[in-house]
Motif scaffolding. Structure first.
Motif, PDB file in Angstrom:
ATOM      1  N   ARG A 111       0.842  -1.208   0.000  1.00  0.00           N
ATOM      2  CA  ARG A 111       0.000   0.000   0.000  1.00  0.00           C
ATOM      3  C   ARG A 111       0.879   1.261   0.000  1.00  0.00           C
ATOM      4  O   ARG A 111       0.610   2.228  -0.693  1.00  0.00           O
TER       5      ARG A 111
ATOM      6  N   TRP B  57      -2.051  -4.505  -5.343  1.00  0.00           N
ATOM      7  CA  TRP B  57      -2.112  -5.645  -4.421  1.00  0.00           C
ATOM      8  C   TRP B  57      -2.215  -6.962  -5.192  1.00  0.00           C
ATOM      9  O   TRP B  57      -1.515  -7.926  -4.887  1.00  0.00           O
TER      10      TRP B  57
ATOM     11  N   ARG C 283      -4.480   1.017  -5.744  1.00  0.00           N
ATOM     12  CA  ARG C 283      -4.133   0.124  -4.637  1.00  0.00           C
ATOM     13  C   ARG C 283      -4.557  -1.334  -4.883  1.00  0.00           C
ATOM     14  O   ARG C 283      -3.779  -2.258  -4.646  1.00  0.00           O
TER      15      ARG C 283
END
Lengths: 191, 191
Positions: free
Chosen positions: A96, A110, A106
């Motif tokens: 993050r 991820w 984000r």
């Protein structure tokens, strides 16, 4: 040319480093051996546009880091030699943090990081996290400062087809991250 | 620079220095119970804590964070703003802790006194930040300037009875110090 160092020297603080000459095209790999850890580290930092050469020239994707440092840093990902201190944060927090610094979505970052971590299976977290964090921005060039030779295969698999430049202090380590000319990528046997 | 990047850098730095922050807050509370009245104690002591917290942002203490931030596509002035946010937040927290403890000790200070102390502490902290990326006499000079900032702010508020002049002085010093820090970070080589 993706990375070009021409007579690049670092002269500030301590023994001078260089001259360094290097030309690396898209998809190529280069591994250089240096006598001291400091020298290897400074050359890697110069190639990543983090440390500015005091003499000579460094061009990253035809950008000069002294003039356009932000453009250069969008092209390159740098992985330091030192392991990530694991008390810093968990993997999700770390990704993050990196995604925020590079202005990446984000959720996408991820998902990408999870995929990279799968490819880095067997690599200690302290070395896998920084590499996955560096690659989430999809850089054209990966610069490794004295990477662990034991993880060479996994690191190169995670790097994929992008250009890789690594610095080392041992010949054997450099060979494991060995050179890959562009011709090999294209399936042409170099003569 | 996105607001997310600014927050990510500040939050990660605060997390990394959470023990130092706890010690600083406890120290402010203890000193506030010992010396609960007057403007001098909160202004100078919290200023000193601000300098100490600013010095913890120097290179080497969190090398991985430093390298992540320096390899990110951010300009020096953007990085300076983000890196300054963490010690300024701690400075504000320390002032608030001191102010709260003063009230608990039976010597509640006015909101104006809190504002005057906060302005001076933030200015002092921002000046001290420039010392973190310098060494030798230059570092000492910036630390002396940080102390001088507190002294001048106190003189303006206490001897000249001019809170507006104190706040204006602190605002100008803060802006100049932040700009100076940004310029220095843009030229800084992390070797």
């Amino acid at each position: 040319m993706l990375l070009r160092l021409r007579e690049a020297r670092f002269l500030a603080r301590g023994a001078p480093v260089g001259p360094v000459n290097l030309a690396l095209a898209d998809g190529e790999r280069a591994a250089r051996v240096y006598g001291e850890a400091r020298e290897a580290s400074i050359v890697a930092l110069m190639a990543a546009g983090i440390v500015k050469a005091n003499a000579g020239s460094v061009l990253i994707d035809e950008y000069d880091p002294r003039v356009q440092p932000v453009h250069c840093k969008r092209v390159v990902a740098f992985v330091p030699h030192d392991p990530l201190p694991l008390d810093l944060a968990g993997f999700e927090n770390y990704i993050r943090y990196r995604a925020a610094l590079w202005g990446i979505d984000r959720a996408g970052a991820w998902a990408h990081a999870r995929l990279l971590l799968e490819r880095l299976e067997g690599v200690h977290e302290a070395f896998a996290y920084p590499l996955a964090g560096a690659l989430i921005s999809s850089p054209k060039l990966l610069v490794l400062d004295r990477p662990q030779p034991a993880y060479a295969e996994r690191i190169l698999a995670a790097a994929g087809a992008r250009a890789v430049f690594s610095t080392h202090t041992a010949e054997g380590a450099a060979q494991r991250f060995g050179a890959r000319p562009r011709t090999a990528l294209l399936g042409v046997v170099p003569t | 620079m996105t607001f997310g990047a600014l927050l990510a850098i500040a939050a990660t730095r605060l997390h990394a220095e959470r023990r130092t922050i706890a010690y600083a807050v406890v120290a402010a509370i203890v000193v506030a119970f010992v010396q609960p009245s007057g403007l001098a104690a909160p202004l100078f002591f919290c200023g000193l804590l601000g300098v100490a917290v600013a010095m913890t942002q120097g290179p080497g203490r969190h090398r991985h964070l430093d390298l992540c931030e320096e390899s990110a596509p951010l300009f020096g002035r953007e990085l300076a703003r983000a890196k300054a946010l963490a010690p300024c937040a701690v400075a504000a927290l320390v002032c608030l802790a001191y102010w709260g403890a003063q009230s608990l000790a039976g010597f509640p200070a006015s909101p104006l006194a809190f504002a005057l102390a906060l302005a001076a502490v933030v200015a002092c902290t921002l000046v001290a930040l420039s010392a973190t990326i310098r060494s030798g006499p230059a570092r000492l000079l910036y630390l002396a300037l940080a102390c001088a900032t507190s002294a001048i702010a106190f003189a303006l508020a206490f001897y000249l009875h001019s809170p507006i002049a104190e706040v204006l002085f602190c605002c100008v010093v803060s802006l100049v110090a932040l700009r100076q820090y940004g310029e220095a970070l843009a030229r800084y080589d992390p070797v």
